[in-house]
Design a protein around this motif. Structure first.
Motif, PDB file in Angstrom:
ATOM      1  N   ALA A  19       0.863  -1.098   0.043  1.00  0.00           N
ATOM      2  CA  ALA A  19       0.300  -0.148  -0.066  1.00  0.00           C
ATOM      3  C   ALA A  19       1.047   1.240   0.007  1.00  0.00           C
ATOM      4  O   ALA A  19       0.467   2.404  -0.427  1.00  0.00           O
ATOM      5  N   ASP A  20       1.992   1.149   0.417  1.00  0.00           N
ATOM      6  CA  ASP A  20       2.865   2.484   0.684  1.00  0.00           C
ATOM      7  C   ASP A  20       3.757   2.525  -0.645  1.00  0.00           C
ATOM      8  O   ASP A  20       4.676   3.519  -0.756  1.00  0.00           O
ATOM      9  N   GLY A  21       3.472   1.567  -1.534  1.00  0.00           N
ATOM     10  CA  GLY A  21       3.805   1.827  -3.044  1.00  0.00           C
ATOM     11  C   GLY A  21       5.239   1.039  -3.422  1.00  0.00           C
ATOM     12  O   GLY A  21       6.077   1.463  -4.212  1.00  0.00           O
ATOM     13  N   LEU A  22       5.539  -0.044  -2.482  1.00  0.00           N
ATOM     14  CA  LEU A  22       6.741  -0.847  -3.010  1.00  0.00           C
ATOM     15  C   LEU A  22       6.701  -1.365  -4.177  1.00  0.00           C
ATOM     16  O   LEU A  22       5.571  -1.994  -4.896  1.00  0.00           O
ATOM     17  N   PRO A  23       7.632  -1.041  -5.322  1.00  0.00           N
ATOM     18  CA  PRO A  23       7.527  -1.453  -6.697  1.00  0.00           C
ATOM     19  C   PRO A  23       7.743  -3.132  -6.578  1.00  0.00           C
ATOM     20  O   PRO A  23       8.746  -3.598  -6.030  1.00  0.00           O
ATOM     21  N   THR A  24       6.974  -3.620  -7.439  1.00  0.00           N
ATOM     22  CA  THR A  24       7.052  -5.091  -7.632  1.00  0.00           C
ATOM     23  C   THR A  24       7.213  -5.201  -9.237  1.00  0.00           C
ATOM     24  O   THR A  24       6.607  -4.476  -9.869  1.00  0.00           O
ATOM     25  N   GLU A  25       7.518  -6.518  -9.544  1.00  0.00           N
ATOM     26  CA  GLU A  25       7.579  -7.021 -10.924  1.00  0.00           C
ATOM     27  C   GLU A  25       6.310  -7.510 -11.241  1.00  0.00           C
ATOM     28  O   GLU A  25       6.371  -9.021 -11.503  1.00  0.00           O
ATOM     29  N   VAL A  26       5.451  -6.840 -11.551  1.00  0.00           N
ATOM     30  CA  VAL A  26       4.162  -7.520 -11.944  1.00  0.00           C
ATOM     31  C   VAL A  26       3.844  -8.113 -13.130  1.00  0.00           C
ATOM     32  O   VAL A  26       3.659  -9.288 -13.251  1.00  0.00           O
ATOM     33  N   GLY A  47      15.712 -13.400  -2.691  1.00  0.00           N
ATOM     34  CA  GLY A  47      14.501 -13.340  -1.941  1.00  0.00           C
ATOM     35  C   GLY A  47      14.667 -13.498  -0.470  1.00  0.00           C
ATOM     36  O   GLY A  47      14.099 -14.277   0.291  1.00  0.00           O
ATOM     37  N   ARG A  48      15.637 -12.656   0.029  1.00  0.00           N
ATOM     38  CA  ARG A  48      16.163 -12.773   1.365  1.00  0.00           C
ATOM     39  C   ARG A  48      15.121 -12.081   2.449  1.00  0.00           C
ATOM     40  O   ARG A  48      14.741 -12.488   3.502  1.00  0.00           O
ATOM     41  N   SER A  49      14.729 -10.941   2.096  1.00  0.00           N
ATOM     42  CA  SER A  49      13.768 -10.154   2.810  1.00  0.00           C
ATOM     43  C   SER A  49      12.508 -10.315   2.316  1.00  0.00           C
ATOM     44  O   SER A  49      12.072 -10.843   1.118  1.00  0.00           O
ATOM     45  N   LEU A  50      11.359  -9.922   3.381  1.00  0.00           N
ATOM     46  CA  LEU A  50       9.937 -10.028   2.835  1.00  0.00           C
ATOM     47  C   LEU A  50       9.861  -9.196   1.603  1.00  0.00           C
ATOM     48  O   LEU A  50       9.008  -9.384   0.660  1.00  0.00           O
ATOM     49  N   ALA A  51      10.330  -7.862   1.579  1.00  0.00           N
ATOM     50  CA  ALA A  51      10.337  -7.048   0.366  1.00  0.00           C
ATOM     51  C   ALA A  51      10.749  -7.484  -0.622  1.00  0.00           C
ATOM     52  O   ALA A  51      10.228  -7.249  -1.845  1.00  0.00           O
ATOM     53  N   ASP A  52      12.069  -8.203  -0.688  1.00  0.00           N
ATOM     54  CA  ASP A  52      12.497  -8.900  -1.852  1.00  0.00           C
ATOM     55  C   ASP A  52      11.680 -10.014  -2.452  1.00  0.00           C
ATOM     56  O   ASP A  52      11.237  -9.858  -3.541  1.00  0.00           O
ATOM     57  N   GLY A  58       6.291 -10.036  -7.778  1.00  0.00           N
ATOM     58  CA  GLY A  58       5.253  -9.253  -8.471  1.00  0.00           C
ATOM     59  C   GLY A  58       3.927  -9.307  -7.736  1.00  0.00           C
ATOM     60  O   GLY A  58       2.678  -9.138  -8.312  1.00  0.00           O
ATOM     61  N   PHE A  59       4.095  -9.003  -6.363  1.00  0.00           N
ATOM     62  CA  PHE A  59       2.824  -8.951  -5.683  1.00  0.00           C
ATOM     63  C   PHE A  59       1.963  -7.586  -6.031  1.00  0.00           C
ATOM     64  O   PHE A  59       2.600  -6.622  -6.188  1.00  0.00           O
ATOM     65  N   THR A  60       0.814  -7.923  -6.084  1.00  0.00           N
ATOM     66  CA  THR A  60      -0.151  -6.647  -6.179  1.00  0.00           C
ATOM     67  C   THR A  60      -1.425  -6.915  -5.020  1.00  0.00           C
ATOM     68  O   THR A  60      -1.829  -8.261  -4.529  1.00  0.00           O
ATOM     69  N   GLU A  98      -7.560 -12.015  -2.498  1.00  0.00           N
ATOM     70  CA  GLU A  98      -7.814 -11.325  -3.688  1.00  0.00           C
ATOM     71  C   GLU A  98      -6.421 -10.630  -4.066  1.00  0.00           C
ATOM     72  O   GLU A  98      -6.369  -9.977  -5.091  1.00  0.00           O
ATOM     73  N   TRP A  99      -5.451 -11.025  -3.454  1.00  0.00           N
ATOM     74  CA  TRP A  99      -4.001 -10.520  -3.925  1.00  0.00           C
ATOM     75  C   TRP A  99      -3.527 -11.365  -5.114  1.00  0.00           C
ATOM     76  O   TRP A  99      -4.427 -12.301  -5.508  1.00  0.00           O
ATOM     77  N   SER A 100      -2.541 -10.745  -5.555  1.00  0.00           N
ATOM     78  CA  SER A 100      -2.105 -11.714  -6.966  1.00  0.00           C
ATOM     79  C   SER A 100      -0.446 -11.545  -6.837  1.00  0.00           C
ATOM     80  O   SER A 100       0.081 -10.655  -6.189  1.00  0.00           O
ATOM     81  N   CYS A 101       0.021 -12.308  -7.427  1.00  0.00           N
ATOM     82  CA  CYS A 101       1.544 -12.627  -7.943  1.00  0.00           C
ATOM     83  C   CYS A 101       1.700 -12.985  -9.128  1.00  0.00           C
ATOM     84  O   CYS A 101       0.829 -13.860  -9.761  1.00  0.00           O
TER      85      CYS A 101
END
Ligand code: SF4
Length: 106
Positions: A19-26, A47-52, A58-60, A98-101
């Motif tokens: 929600a804060d705008g982390l860029p992901t590879e959708v 993918g060591r961290s949750l953000a990675d 590519g989470f949304t 309802e999330w996606s990756c």
């Protein structure tokens, strides 16, 4: 902290990051076997961290329509309904229906 509380804390953290705008590879999505292998390999290696994990996966927080399919966790073969959990070993995180990756698979 109980396991349930830790799970909900992680679910909230994922939601906040996205929600804060982390860029992901959708895109591109994992349409081919080669793409699945490439993304899961990257998740294992980077993918060591949750953000990675969220970025490479590519989470949304909202459904993604791709090639005529609504790609959401609820309809994905890796979604564990009772636990609301992604059981793909390289991800292994709590999710919402309802999330996606981009590793969505039927
Ligand atoms: S692999 Fe499936 S269940 Fe896991 S986060 Fe991606 S869409 Fe959701």
């Amino acid at each position: 902290m109980s396991t349930a509380a830790a799970t909900e804390e992680m679910r909230d953290r994922i939601e906040s990051l996205l929600a804060d705008g982390l860029p992901t590879e959708v895109f591109p999505r994992a349409d081919t076997h080669e793409q699945v292998m490439a993304y899961t390999r990257r998740l294992r290696e980077e993918g060591r961290s949750l953000a990675d994990k969220l970025r490479i996966g590519g989470f949304t927080l909202t459904p993604v329509e791709h090639e005529g399919m609504r790609q959401i966790c609820r309809s994905c073969m890796y979604y564990h309904m009772r636990r609301k959990w992604c059981v793909l070993p390289e991800l292994d995180v709590p999710v919402e229906p309802e999330w996606s990756c981009r590793l969505w698979r039927i």
